[in-house]
Design an enzyme around this catalytic site. Structure first.
Site, PDB file in Angstrom:
ATOM      1  CD1 TRP A 101     -44.496 -23.143  -4.195  1.00 27.79           C
ATOM      2  CD2 TRP A 101     -43.796 -22.873  -6.308  1.00 27.79           C
ATOM      3  NE1 TRP A 101     -43.192 -22.714  -4.153  1.00 27.79           N
ATOM      4  CE2 TRP A 101     -42.731 -22.543  -5.421  1.00 27.79           C
ATOM      5  CE3 TRP A 101     -43.585 -22.766  -7.670  1.00 27.79           C
ATOM      6  CZ2 TRP A 101     -41.485 -22.139  -5.879  1.00 27.79           C
ATOM      7  CZ3 TRP A 101     -42.339 -22.357  -8.134  1.00 27.79           C
ATOM      8  CH2 TRP A 101     -41.307 -22.050  -7.233  1.00 27.79           C
ATOM      9  CG  ASP A 176     -46.639 -29.438  -7.055  1.00 32.21           C
ATOM     10  OD1 ASP A 176     -45.888 -30.243  -6.466  1.00 32.21           O
ATOM     11  OD2 ASP A 176     -46.263 -28.304  -7.414  1.00 32.21           O
ATOM     12  CE  LYS A 200     -40.258 -27.841  -2.628  1.00 27.78           C
ATOM     13  NZ  LYS A 200     -39.491 -26.702  -2.138  1.00 27.78           N
TER      14      LYS A 200
END
Length: 365
Positions: A101, A176, A200
Site C-alpha cells: 500500500w 495511513d 477494517k
C-alpha cells in the site's frame, strides 16, 4: 454460531453492533425509517455525525487543534488528495515504501502535481519486505512538504510497533492507519494528518476518517477542486457533498462498542494477546508453518504464514473454511495464508484457528 471472519477487509464487525443495526434497519430511534433513507441535512443525521466524531475524539484523545472528517473515496483516494492539499508551494514529498500500500501511495502522490515524490526509504530493497527501515534510515528533508508512510502493511504483514519519531525539524508526518486505527494507543500529536479507511477496524466500507492538524489547512489551495479540498469540507462541517451516511452511523456504533470494551487501551491488551497466541503457534510448529517477518516488525493486525507448499496451503484454506474459519487466503501476490485479527475478532476465533492449525499439522506434517 457465526463463522470466524479473518478477512483483511471489509472485515469482521462486532456481533452486537450488527444486531443493533438490524434492530434499527426499518425504524431508527422511533423515526419510522432507516438511516439509509435519512437526509444528511436532517437534525437526526447531524446528531449521528456529531456523536460519532465526539466518540472518536474521546477514544483517540484527539487534541482540540485537530479537525476530523468522514469522507468518501477510501484511503486510496487520499494518496493523491494529500499531495493536492498539502504540497502546494513545495518541491518535494518524502515517501517511505514498506509494502504494497505504501508502494501504491508512492506512485500516486505526484500524479496531479509537479512536486517530486522522493523515495525516503524502501523496505523491499533493504529487507525484501521482511523488516522495516527505522526512522533513523529515512532520507528526509526539513524542506519537504511532508513525509508519508503506512504504519501497518496488510499485504506483507508488517507493522511499525514502535511509532517512528522524527524530531522537531522534520516535516509534518502523514500516516495511513487504515488497518490499525483504534487497535492501540497512539499520540495523535505525533502526526500532521492521519487517514484511515473504515472497513477494517471501524465499520463497513464507504467512509474514510481524516484527522488533520489545523495549521496544515492553510496549505489547501483554491486551485484544488472543492470536492478534493479538505478546507472546503471543514468549512461545510463535513457536508460539502452527501457523506456516506450509513457507514458513518455504523462507525458510530463501533465507537460506542469500543467504549463498552474498555476503550483503546483495553483493545491493545486483547490484540497483543491474540497476536502472540497466533505467532506462538507458528513459531512453535517446528517449521511446518512459516512467517518470514522479523519479530519486531510483525503485524498484530494481519498475520501472514505458509507451509511452504502451495498445494498444502490450498488444502489448509479449504479445510479451514469447512470448519468455519473463513477468508484465510493470502494476498494473490504472496499466496499462503493471512489471518486478519482486527478489534472485532474475538480471542476465541484466534484460539479456534490455532487448534485447527495443530490438527492440520498432525495430519500432514
Amino acid at each position: 454460531m457465526r463463522p470466524y471472519n479473518f478477512s483483511a477487509g471489509p472485515a469482521v464487525l462486532p456481533e452486537s453492533v450488527l444486531r443493533t443495526a438490524q434492530q434499527d434497519m426499518l425504524d431508527y430511534n422511533g423515526t419510522g425509517f432507516s438511516v439509509m433513507e435519512m437526509s444528511h441535512r436532517s437534525d437526526m443525521f447531524h446528531s449521528i455525525l456529531y456523536h460519532a466524531e465526539q466518540d472518536l475524539r474521546q477514544l483517540l484523545a484527539i487534541p482540540s487543534n485537530y479537525k476530523v472528517l468522514f469522507l468518501q473515496g477510501g484511503a486510496s483516494a487520499h494518496f493523491t488528495q494529500i499531495a493536492l492539499n498539502f504540497a502546494n508551494g513545495f518541491k518535494r514529498i518524502d515517501s517511505v515504501v514498506t509494502g504494497n500500500w505504501s508502494g501504491i501511495a508512492h506512485s500516486q502522490m505526484g500524479k496531479l502535481s509537479d512536486v517530486k515524490v522522493h523515495l525516503a526509504a524502501h523496505g523491499g530493497d533493504l529487507y525484501h519486505y521482511n523488516d522495516l527501515p527505522p526512522a533513523s534510515q529515512w532520507d528526509i528533508s526539513p524542506d519537504s512538504a511532508f513525509v508519508h508512510y503506512v504504519i501497518n502493511e496488510t499485504v506483507h504483514g508488517l507493522q511499525y510497533r514502535d511509532i517512528p519519531q522524527l524530531g522537531k525539524d522534520a516535516p509534518p508526518v502523514i500516516c495511513d492507519m487504515s488497518s490499525e486505527i483504534l487497535s492501540r494507543r497512539i499520540n495523535v500529536a505525533d502526526f500532521g494528518v492521519i487517514y484511515a479507511g473504515a472497513q477494517k477496524n471501524v465499520g463497513p466500507s464507504g467512509a474514510t476518517i481524516v484527522i488533520i492538524r489545523e495549521d496544515l489547512l492553510g496549505r489547501c489551495s483554491e486551485r484544488v477542486p472543492n470536492v478534493w479540498n479538505y478546507q472546503k469540507h471543514i468549512e461545510k462541517d463535513g457536508m460539502y457533498n452527501t457523506p456516506a451516511t450509513y457507514p458513518i452511523y455504523m462507525a458510530g456504533l463501533v465507537f460506542r462498542w469500543l467504549q463498552t470494551q474498555g476503550g483503546v487501551a483495553q483493545m491493545e491488551k486483547i490484540n497483543t494477546l491474540k497476536a502472540q497466541t497466533l505467532y506462538d503457534a507458528i513459531d512453535g510448529s517446528g517449521g511446518f508453518y512459516r512467517n518470514p517477518i522479523q519479530p519486531q516488525a510483525r503485524s498484530y493486525m494481519n498475520v501472514i504464514f505458509t507451509t511452504g507448499d502451495k498445494t498444502l496451503d490450498e488444502r489448509f484454506i479449504e479445510q479451514a473454511a469447512v470448519r468455519g474459519l473463513m477468508f484465510l487466503r493470502g494476498y494473490p501476490v504472496l499466496g499462503g495464508m493471512r489471518a486478519s485479527i482486527y478489534n472485532a475478532m474475538p480471542l476465541a476465533g484466534v484460539e479456534a484457528l490455532v487448534a485447527f492449525m495443530a490438527g492440520f499439522q498432525r495430519r500432514y506434517g
